[in-house]
Design a protein around this motif. Structure first.
Motif, PDB file in Angstrom:
ATOM      1  N   GLY A   1      12.549  -1.243  -5.608  1.00 23.95           N
ATOM      2  CA  GLY A   1      11.426  -1.723  -4.809  1.00 23.95           C
ATOM      3  C   GLY A   1      11.172  -3.199  -5.022  1.00 23.95           C
ATOM      4  N   TRP A   2      11.296  -3.648  -6.273  1.00 18.32           N
ATOM      5  CA  TRP A   2      11.106  -5.066  -6.582  1.00 18.32           C
ATOM      6  C   TRP A   2      12.095  -5.943  -5.824  1.00 18.32           C
ATOM      7  CZ3 TRP A   2      15.410  -7.415  -8.621  1.00 18.32           C
ATOM      8  CH2 TRP A   2      16.401  -6.560  -9.136  1.00 18.32           C
ATOM      9  N   LEU A   3      13.329  -5.424  -5.620  1.00 21.87           N
ATOM     10  CA  LEU A   3      14.348  -6.194  -4.924  1.00 21.87           C
ATOM     11  C   LEU A   3      14.012  -6.341  -3.446  1.00 21.87           C
ATOM     12  CD1 LEU A   3      17.064  -7.644  -4.998  1.00 21.87           C
ATOM     13  CD2 LEU A   3      18.192  -5.431  -4.682  1.00 21.87           C
ATOM     14  N   TYR A   4      13.510  -5.265  -2.828  1.00 21.59           N
ATOM     15  CA  TYR A   4      13.096  -5.356  -1.424  1.00 21.59           C
ATOM     16  C   TYR A   4      11.994  -6.402  -1.267  1.00 21.59           C
ATOM     17  CZ  TYR A   4      15.593  -0.984  -0.343  1.00 21.59           C
ATOM     18  OH  TYR A   4      16.552  -0.017  -0.167  1.00 21.59           O
ATOM     19  N   LEU A   5      11.018  -6.387  -2.181  1.00 19.22           N
ATOM     20  CA  LEU A   5       9.903  -7.320  -2.085  1.00 19.22           C
ATOM     21  C   LEU A   5      10.357  -8.760  -2.290  1.00 19.22           C
ATOM     22  CD1 LEU A   5       7.087  -5.370  -3.976  1.00 19.22           C
ATOM     23  CD2 LEU A   5       7.497  -5.511  -1.521  1.00 19.22           C
ATOM     24  N   LEU A   6      11.199  -8.997  -3.300  1.00 22.09           N
ATOM     25  CA  LEU A   6      11.702 -10.348  -3.523  1.00 22.09           C
ATOM     26  C   LEU A   6      12.553 -10.824  -2.356  1.00 22.09           C
ATOM     27  CD1 LEU A   6      12.691 -10.416  -7.319  1.00 22.09           C
ATOM     28  CD2 LEU A   6      10.725 -11.492  -6.208  1.00 22.09           C
ATOM     29  N   SER A   7      13.298  -9.909  -1.748  1.00 24.47           N
ATOM     30  CA  SER A   7      14.121 -10.270  -0.590  1.00 24.47           C
ATOM     31  C   SER A   7      13.256 -10.759   0.561  1.00 24.47           C
ATOM     32  CB  SER A   7      14.959  -9.071  -0.138  1.00 24.47           C
ATOM     33  OG  SER A   7      15.840  -8.646  -1.154  1.00 24.47           O
ATOM     34  N   GLY A   8      12.129 -10.069   0.785  1.00 24.13           N
ATOM     35  CA  GLY A   8      11.229 -10.489   1.849  1.00 24.13           C
ATOM     36  C   GLY A   8      10.691 -11.888   1.633  1.00 24.13           C
ATOM     37  N   THR A   9      10.265 -12.167   0.406  1.00 26.07           N
ATOM     38  CA  THR A   9       9.749 -13.503   0.093  1.00 26.07           C
ATOM     39  C   THR A   9      10.835 -14.561   0.239  1.00 26.07           C
ATOM     40  OG1 THR A   9       8.190 -12.506  -1.475  1.00 26.07           O
ATOM     41  CG2 THR A   9       8.573 -14.876  -1.667  1.00 26.07           C
ATOM     42  N   ALA A  10      12.040 -14.250  -0.259  1.00 27.99           N
ATOM     43  CA  ALA A  10      13.134 -15.214  -0.214  1.00 27.99           C
ATOM     44  C   ALA A  10      13.552 -15.535   1.219  1.00 27.99           C
ATOM     45  CB  ALA A  10      14.332 -14.665  -0.996  1.00 27.99           C
TER      46      ALA A  10
ATOM     47  N   GLY B   1      -6.315   5.497   2.789  1.00 34.23           N
ATOM     48  CA  GLY B   1      -5.665   5.258   1.504  1.00 34.23           C
ATOM     49  C   GLY B   1      -5.424   3.781   1.292  1.00 34.23           C
ATOM     50  N   PRO B   2      -6.460   3.019   0.984  1.00 33.97           N
ATOM     51  CA  PRO B   2      -6.339   1.562   0.870  1.00 33.97           C
ATOM     52  C   PRO B   2      -5.614   1.121  -0.401  1.00 33.97           C
ATOM     53  CG  PRO B   2      -8.546   2.250   0.267  1.00 33.97           C
ATOM     54  CD  PRO B   2      -7.839   3.482   0.764  1.00 33.97           C
ATOM     55  N   PRO B   3      -5.188  -0.144  -0.458  1.00 34.87           N
ATOM     56  CA  PRO B   3      -4.487  -0.671  -1.634  1.00 34.87           C
ATOM     57  C   PRO B   3      -5.464  -1.166  -2.702  1.00 34.87           C
ATOM     58  CG  PRO B   3      -4.605  -2.356   0.047  1.00 34.87           C
ATOM     59  CD  PRO B   3      -5.260  -1.132   0.628  1.00 34.87           C
ATOM     60  N   PHE B   4      -4.906  -1.605  -3.820  1.00 30.34           N
ATOM     61  CA  PHE B   4      -5.640  -2.305  -4.881  1.00 30.34           C
ATOM     62  C   PHE B   4      -6.791  -1.494  -5.465  1.00 30.34           C
ATOM     63  CE2 PHE B   4      -4.265  -5.779  -1.871  1.00 30.34           C
ATOM     64  CZ  PHE B   4      -3.155  -6.169  -2.616  1.00 30.34           C
ATOM     65  N   GLY B   5      -6.687  -0.173  -5.411  1.00 31.01           N
ATOM     66  CA  GLY B   5      -7.724   0.668  -5.994  1.00 31.01           C
ATOM     67  C   GLY B   5      -9.034   0.672  -5.242  1.00 31.01           C
TER      68      GLY B   5
ATOM     69  N   THR C   1       3.700  -4.654  -6.859  1.00 27.74           N
ATOM     70  CA  THR C   1       4.412  -3.409  -7.174  1.00 27.74           C
ATOM     71  C   THR C   1       3.515  -2.407  -7.879  1.00 27.74           C
ATOM     72  OG1 THR C   1       5.186  -4.301  -9.287  1.00 27.74           O
ATOM     73  CG2 THR C   1       6.620  -4.620  -7.364  1.00 27.74           C
ATOM     74  N   ASP C   2       2.323  -2.825  -8.292  1.00 26.59           N
ATOM     75  CA  ASP C   2       1.368  -1.967  -9.001  1.00 26.59           C
ATOM     76  C   ASP C   2       2.020  -1.271 -10.200  1.00 26.59           C
ATOM     77  OD1 ASP C   2      -1.060  -0.861  -9.554  1.00 26.59           O
ATOM     78  OD2 ASP C   2      -0.967   0.693  -8.017  1.00 26.59           O
ATOM     79  N   PRO C   3       2.558  -2.046 -11.171  1.00 29.53           N
ATOM     80  CA  PRO C   3       3.302  -1.445 -12.284  1.00 29.53           C
ATOM     81  C   PRO C   3       2.433  -0.713 -13.301  1.00 29.53           C
ATOM     82  CG  PRO C   3       3.045  -3.801 -12.646  1.00 29.53           C
ATOM     83  CD  PRO C   3       2.489  -3.519 -11.283  1.00 29.53           C
ATOM     84  N   VAL C   4       1.130  -0.971 -13.322  1.00 28.87           N
ATOM     85  CA  VAL C   4       0.258  -0.368 -14.346  1.00 28.87           C
ATOM     86  C   VAL C   4      -0.280   0.986 -13.892  1.00 28.87           C
ATOM     87  CG1 VAL C   4      -1.836  -0.663 -15.729  1.00 28.87           C
ATOM     88  CG2 VAL C   4      -0.368  -2.640 -15.241  1.00 28.87           C
ATOM     89  N   THR C   5      -0.965   1.011 -12.754  1.00 29.02           N
ATOM     90  CA  THR C   5      -1.530   2.290 -12.289  1.00 29.02           C
ATOM     91  C   THR C   5      -0.516   3.119 -11.509  1.00 29.02           C
ATOM     92  OG1 THR C   5      -2.362   1.276 -10.245  1.00 29.02           O
ATOM     93  CG2 THR C   5      -3.817   1.257 -12.165  1.00 29.02           C
ATOM     94  N   ASN C   6       0.563   2.489 -11.059  1.00 25.15           N
ATOM     95  CA  ASN C   6       1.646   3.193 -10.350  1.00 25.15           C
ATOM     96  C   ASN C   6       1.152   3.976  -9.135  1.00 25.15           C
ATOM     97  OD1 ASN C   6       4.017   2.486 -11.837  1.00 25.15           O
ATOM     98  ND2 ASN C   6       3.285   3.780 -13.513  1.00 25.15           N
ATOM     99  N   SER C   7       0.242   3.384  -8.360  1.00 21.24           N
ATOM    100  CA  SER C   7      -0.140   4.015  -7.099  1.00 21.24           C
ATOM    101  C   SER C   7       1.049   3.947  -6.147  1.00 21.24           C
ATOM    102  CB  SER C   7      -1.347   3.296  -6.484  1.00 21.24           C
ATOM    103  OG  SER C   7      -0.993   1.987  -6.065  1.00 21.24           O
ATOM    104  N   THR C   8       1.021   4.778  -5.130  1.00 14.80           N
ATOM    105  CA  THR C   8       2.183   4.870  -4.230  1.00 14.80           C
ATOM    106  C   THR C   8       2.053   3.975  -3.005  1.00 14.80           C
ATOM    107  OG1 THR C   8       1.219   6.754  -3.035  1.00 14.80           O
ATOM    108  CG2 THR C   8       2.609   7.243  -4.952  1.00 14.80           C
ATOM    109  N   PHE C   9       0.973   3.200  -2.885  1.00 15.25           N
ATOM    110  CA  PHE C   9       0.755   2.426  -1.664  1.00 15.25           C
ATOM    111  C   PHE C   9       1.924   1.488  -1.375  1.00 15.25           C
ATOM    112  CE2 PHE C   9      -0.670  -1.090   0.913  1.00 15.25           C
ATOM    113  CZ  PHE C   9      -1.458  -0.494   1.883  1.00 15.25           C
ATOM    114  N   SER C  10       2.307   0.686  -2.354  1.00 19.61           N
ATOM    115  CA  SER C  10       3.377  -0.288  -2.132  1.00 19.61           C
ATOM    116  C   SER C  10       4.680   0.391  -1.743  1.00 19.61           C
ATOM    117  CB  SER C  10       3.571  -1.141  -3.386  1.00 19.61           C
ATOM    118  OG  SER C  10       4.626  -2.058  -3.212  1.00 19.61           O
TER     119      SER C  10
END
Length: 522
Positions: free
Chosen positions: A54-63, A122-126, A307-316
């Motif tokens: 998932g991190w690779l998809y996100l970095l690809s978008g930014t790049a 189901g909004p993001p960021f808690g 990527t929400d690495p701490v709470t690991n929600s599924t939104f991203s």
């Protein structure tokens, strides 16, 4: 001297055609023969791709966004995709209409109404579900997921492909040919064939998914207008009408078929959007749009890398990563089609057309239709959320349209728009597939009509099989899994483009000529 790009250029290339069909059968057959094990394996592959990378998809978008903006403002942005005498083939309006219609298709007609409601639930960021803060993020994420980054994914492959066809004059409307700046002679080997076969699979899988989205929606709306229940027979009738429309369009070709259909599509969409804006809560739509654009702009980097690495929600994973994979999977088809219709445009013009006009078009859909649906929910005029949970997207869209003045007429016009919107995607796909499976076709010639119609019929047959057998979701998922290996392909295409630009326009003197004729690479 350039090698001839016309001899045998419209003949079927069995080296790509046969492996492409074999790959389609190899993926679809197990899903039909093993209805439980096949989809489970595909879902596991998708979960692995998005979960581990998932991190690779996100970095690809930014790049990709950074790369294209840098290319547009650089001196290479002035490079014309064509020879000194190559004027644009289409008017600016028709060019933008073809880009937008082929790239978005029926998907935005489905999602612009309901996607903000999903984000509200189901909004993001808690953020608390169904809250005022969730409502603000609802429109913001619709703008984000259908904005600059998706169109950047679409735009990236178009530039090296168009450069290969119109500046280097290399025969072959394929990704493998555009990667020749890095791959060299290996682009003509089995590695290139495999790459082009994967592209064909991604296109057919994506188009099959579009059919799967469109047919249930139109069946529901037509059934409601006629007072009949949706059925497999009604689905087949609707699919038959679609086949006639896009088959006739692809038979007529770019100027007489696809261009006219795209122009009509955009004009009809503008009419429906304007009608909704006039009869709807237009002040709320404007305020919500301005607010969502501001919120997206100020949080663009966070939204692009969350990527929400701490709470690991599924939104991203469920939304952003899924969408980025979806756009990457579709990018080869868009790159090939947009490259074909962009002769005579500059690199900067092409980037602006996709990143600016493509994004703006999607933002208007979400601001108007998404704002209309969100206002119905927030005002209590219609419980859109409950209908969406109970009846799905087709029932929700039908219920929203019934809240407008003259609902019967508006629903009929909306159905027509659905037909034309998907037809523009299907005829573009058939044209691209025919081009990819032709022998050394040049950008100055179209593929054979017989091959275009062959692919139109294959797409229609594929849609019938998937709708009847219920294998749609798995094919959609498997086509998105293709996005993971396409990420390094996008890197190779970018590298190939930069290498060619440096070779052809290494000095300011060369750049002033806008084109630097070169022999075909050996």
């Amino acid at each position: 001297m350039y090698k001839s790009d016309s001899l045998g250029g419209d003949q079927l290339d069995r080296r790509v055609f046969i492996p492409s069909l074999a790959m389609l059968i190899a993926v679809v057959a197990p899903m039909i023969l093993f209805p439980e094990a096949g989809p489970a394996a595909v879902n596991a592959a998708f979960a692995f791709a998005t979960g581990k990378f998932g991190w690779l998809y996100l970095l690809s978008g930014t790049a990709v966004v950074v790369f294209l903006i840098g290319l547009a403002i650089s001196r290479y942005g002035n490079v014309r995709l064509g020879g000194p005498n190559d004027a644009p083939e289409f008017s600016y309006f028709s060019w933008i209409a073809m880009i937008f219609s082929s790239g978005i298709g029926i998907a935005i007609v489905n999602w612009a109404w309901v996607e903000p409601i999903y984000y509200l639930q189901g909004p993001p960021f808690g953020v608390e579900s169904m809250s005022a803060e969730a409502a603000e993020w609802a429109l913001t994420y619709g703008q984000f997921h259908w904005g600059i980054t998706p169109w950047a994914f679409y735009c990236l492959p178009a530039i090296p492909i168009a450069y290969s066809m119109y500046v280097r004059r290399q025969p072959g409307v394929r990704l493998s040919v555009a990667a020749r700046g890095v791959l060299g002679k290996h682009a003509d080997g089995w590695g290139g064939v495999l790459l082009d076969s994967v592209v064909v699979f991604g296109v057919v899988g994506g188009v099959g998914t579009s059919l799967g989205l469109a047919v249930p929606l139109v069946s529901k709306l037509v059934g409601g207008q006629l007072g009949i229940e949706p059925s497999f027979g009604l689905d087949l009738s609707i699919l038959a009408i679609w086949t006639v429309i896009f088959g006739g369009s692809v038979w007529l070709g770019l100027s007489k078929g696809i261009k006219i259909l795209s122009d009509t599509n955009v004009i009809l969409a503008i009419f429906l959007l304007a009608f909704t804006f006039v009869v709807g809560p237009n002040l709320f739509m404007l305020n919500a749009w301005v607010n969502s654009l501001g919120q997206m702009t100020s949080n663009f980097t966070i939204m692009s890398t969350w990527t929400d690495p701490v709470t690991n929600s599924t939104f991203s994973k469920d939304w952003t990563i899924f969408y980025w994979a979806w756009w990457i999977a579709f990018s080869p088809m868009m790159g090939l089609f947009v490259a074909r219709i962009s002769r005579g445009r500059t690199i900067r013009e092409l980037i602006v057309a996709e990143l600016v006009w493509g994004s703006l078009g999607c933002w208007v859909f979400f601001a108007v239709w998404g704002g209309y649906a969100l206002d119905l929910q927030l005002s209590g005029a219609l419980d859109v959320s409950a209908i969406l949970n109970e009846g799905g997207i087709p029932a929700t869209v039908q219920a929203i349209l019934q809240t407008m003045p003259m609902p019967g007429l508006i629903t009929t016009v909306f159905v027509v728009l659905c037909f034309i919107f998907l037809a523009t995607t299907l005829d573009s796909a058939a044209y691209v597939l025919a081009s990819v499976t032709s022998k050394k076709l040049s950008g100055y010639h179209g593929p054979r009509r017989s091959l275009r119609i062959t692919w139109a019929l294959i797409l229609a047959g594929f849609g019938v099989a998937l709708i009847h057998l219920g294998g749609l979701k798995s094919v959609q998922t498997s086509s998105i899994v293709v996005a993971l290996p396409l990420i390094p392909v996008l890197v190779i295409l970018s590298w190939s483009l930069l290498r060619w630009l440096k070779e052809d326009f290494g000095t300011e003197a060369e750049l002033h000529h806008l084109v630097a004729p070169r022999p075909v690479d050996e």
